[in-house]
Motif scaffolding. Structure first.
Motif, PDB file in Angstrom:
ATOM      1  N   LYS A 130       0.854  -1.181   0.000  1.00  0.00           N
ATOM      2  CA  LYS A 130       0.000   0.000   0.000  1.00  0.00           C
ATOM      3  C   LYS A 130       0.882   1.219   0.000  1.00  0.00           C
ATOM      4  N   ARG A 131       0.471   2.181  -0.761  1.00  0.00           N
ATOM      5  CA  ARG A 131       1.203   3.441  -0.763  1.00  0.00           C
ATOM      6  C   ARG A 131       0.266   4.529  -0.208  1.00  0.00           C
ATOM      7  N   ALA A 132       0.631   5.004   0.942  1.00  0.00           N
ATOM      8  CA  ALA A 132      -0.196   6.051   1.544  1.00  0.00           C
ATOM      9  C   ALA A 132       0.710   7.131   2.095  1.00  0.00           C
ATOM     10  N   ALA A 133       0.530   8.313   1.645  1.00  0.00           N
ATOM     11  CA  ALA A 133       1.250   9.503   2.103  1.00  0.00           C
ATOM     12  C   ALA A 133       2.746   9.324   1.990  1.00  0.00           C
ATOM     13  N   GLY A 134       3.234   8.734   0.889  1.00  0.00           N
ATOM     14  CA  GLY A 134       4.665   8.612   0.654  1.00  0.00           C
ATOM     15  C   GLY A 134       5.309   7.461   1.392  1.00  0.00           C
ATOM     16  N   GLN A 135       4.574   6.775   2.199  1.00  0.00           N
ATOM     17  CA  GLN A 135       5.129   5.627   2.904  1.00  0.00           C
ATOM     18  C   GLN A 135       4.550   4.367   2.302  1.00  0.00           C
ATOM     19  N   SER A 136       5.347   3.369   2.344  1.00  0.00           N
ATOM     20  CA  SER A 136       4.832   2.104   1.835  1.00  0.00           C
ATOM     21  C   SER A 136       4.838   1.100   2.968  1.00  0.00           C
ATOM     22  N   SER A 137       3.890   0.252   2.925  1.00  0.00           N
ATOM     23  CA  SER A 137       3.840  -0.811   3.920  1.00  0.00           C
ATOM     24  C   SER A 137       3.396  -2.078   3.227  1.00  0.00           C
ATOM     25  N   THR A 138       3.714  -3.150   3.790  1.00  0.00           N
ATOM     26  CA  THR A 138       3.413  -4.436   3.187  1.00  0.00           C
ATOM     27  C   THR A 138       2.408  -5.162   4.052  1.00  0.00           C
ATOM     28  N   ALA A 142     -10.993 -19.533  10.937  1.00  0.00           N
ATOM     29  CA  ALA A 142     -11.128 -18.090  11.195  1.00  0.00           C
ATOM     30  C   ALA A 142     -10.407 -17.323  10.112  1.00  0.00           C
ATOM     31  N   PRO A 143     -10.808 -16.060   9.822  1.00  0.00           N
ATOM     32  CA  PRO A 143     -10.162 -15.266   8.791  1.00  0.00           C
ATOM     33  C   PRO A 143      -8.702 -14.999   9.141  1.00  0.00           C
ATOM     34  N   ALA A 144      -7.869 -14.789   8.114  1.00  0.00           N
ATOM     35  CA  ALA A 144      -6.439 -14.567   8.278  1.00  0.00           C
ATOM     36  C   ALA A 144      -6.179 -13.263   8.977  1.00  0.00           C
ATOM     37  N   GLU A 145      -5.118 -13.226   9.772  1.00  0.00           N
ATOM     38  CA  GLU A 145      -4.755 -12.037  10.533  1.00  0.00           C
ATOM     39  C   GLU A 145      -3.955 -11.106   9.644  1.00  0.00           C
ATOM     40  N   ARG A 146      -4.217  -9.810   9.704  1.00  0.00           N
ATOM     41  CA  ARG A 146      -3.520  -8.841   8.875  1.00  0.00           C
ATOM     42  C   ARG A 146      -2.453  -8.143   9.689  1.00  0.00           C
ATOM     43  N   VAL A 147      -1.211  -8.151   9.134  1.00  0.00           N
ATOM     44  CA  VAL A 147      -0.094  -7.484   9.802  1.00  0.00           C
ATOM     45  C   VAL A 147       0.529  -6.549   8.794  1.00  0.00           C
ATOM     46  N   TYR A 148       0.733  -5.295   9.171  1.00  0.00           N
ATOM     47  CA  TYR A 148       1.371  -4.323   8.286  1.00  0.00           C
ATOM     48  C   TYR A 148       2.796  -4.101   8.761  1.00  0.00           C
ATOM     49  N   VAL A 149       3.762  -4.142   7.795  1.00  0.00           N
ATOM     50  CA  VAL A 149       5.166  -3.981   8.133  1.00  0.00           C
ATOM     51  C   VAL A 149       5.706  -2.839   7.291  1.00  0.00           C
ATOM     52  N   ASP A 150       6.554  -2.028   7.886  1.00  0.00           N
ATOM     53  CA  ASP A 150       7.127  -0.887   7.190  1.00  0.00           C
ATOM     54  C   ASP A 150       8.168  -1.361   6.172  1.00  0.00           C
ATOM     55  N   LYS A 151       8.163  -0.806   4.962  1.00  0.00           N
ATOM     56  CA  LYS A 151       9.073  -1.181   3.859  1.00  0.00           C
ATOM     57  C   LYS A 151      10.527  -0.933   4.254  1.00  0.00           C
TER      58      LYS A 151
END
Length: 161
Positions: free
Chosen positions: A8-16, A26-35
């Protein structure tokens, strides 16, 4: 199972976004990590293992080179053994040739001896033949002498004059 990544690209930062599947329904857990963090972790991991990997690569190349040299040396040794075997075959051929040479020398000696014997026999036969001819000639002369003597002994009528 495999993880799915989204960026995702939001405000110049990217995260995965990393989805990690669970074994439950159960639904998969979402984890965001800084690029940047991922890049730094990757760089750290590479800097930690890369020198050892380069060393291992060099050692493996050296080992491969040594194996090639060893294979060449082994091939040369096999060639030497084959040459030795062919030399043994060659030695047996020379031994056999020597045996045949000796046989030929013996045959030659026998032929020379037989030639000498036949020459002597021919000379002897010639002498015997000459002796018989001489005897026959002498017999013929003796016979002629006897015939002449008998002719002379036969009474001849005397001529009247």
């Amino acid at each position: 199972m495999s993880a799915v990544r989204q960026t995702k690209r939001a405000a110049g930062q990217s995260s995965t976004l990393i989805r990690t599947p669970k074994k439950s329904s159960a639904p998969a857990e979402r984890v965001y990590v800084d690029k940047k963090a991922v890049d730094k972790l990757t760089e750290g991991l590479l800097s930690h293992y890369l020198p050892d990997l380069h060393n291992s690569k060099g050692v493996l190349q050296e080992l491969t080179q040594n194996q090639l040299i060893l294979l060449d040396t082994l091939d040369q040794e096999v060639t030497k053994f084959r040459d030795c075997n062919s030399l043994l075959d060659l030695n047996s051929l020379f031994t056999e040739a020597k045996v045949y040479h000796n046989r030929l020398v013996n045959i030659r000696k026998e032929m020379i001896m037989l030639h000498e014997k036949t020459t002597k026999l021919k000379k002897r036969a010639l002498k015997v033949q000459q002796q018989k001819q001489k005897e026959a000639l002498e017999k013929e002369h003796q016979r002629e002498k006897e015939l002449e003597r008998e002719r002379q002994l036969i009474a001849k009528p005397a001529k009247r004059t």
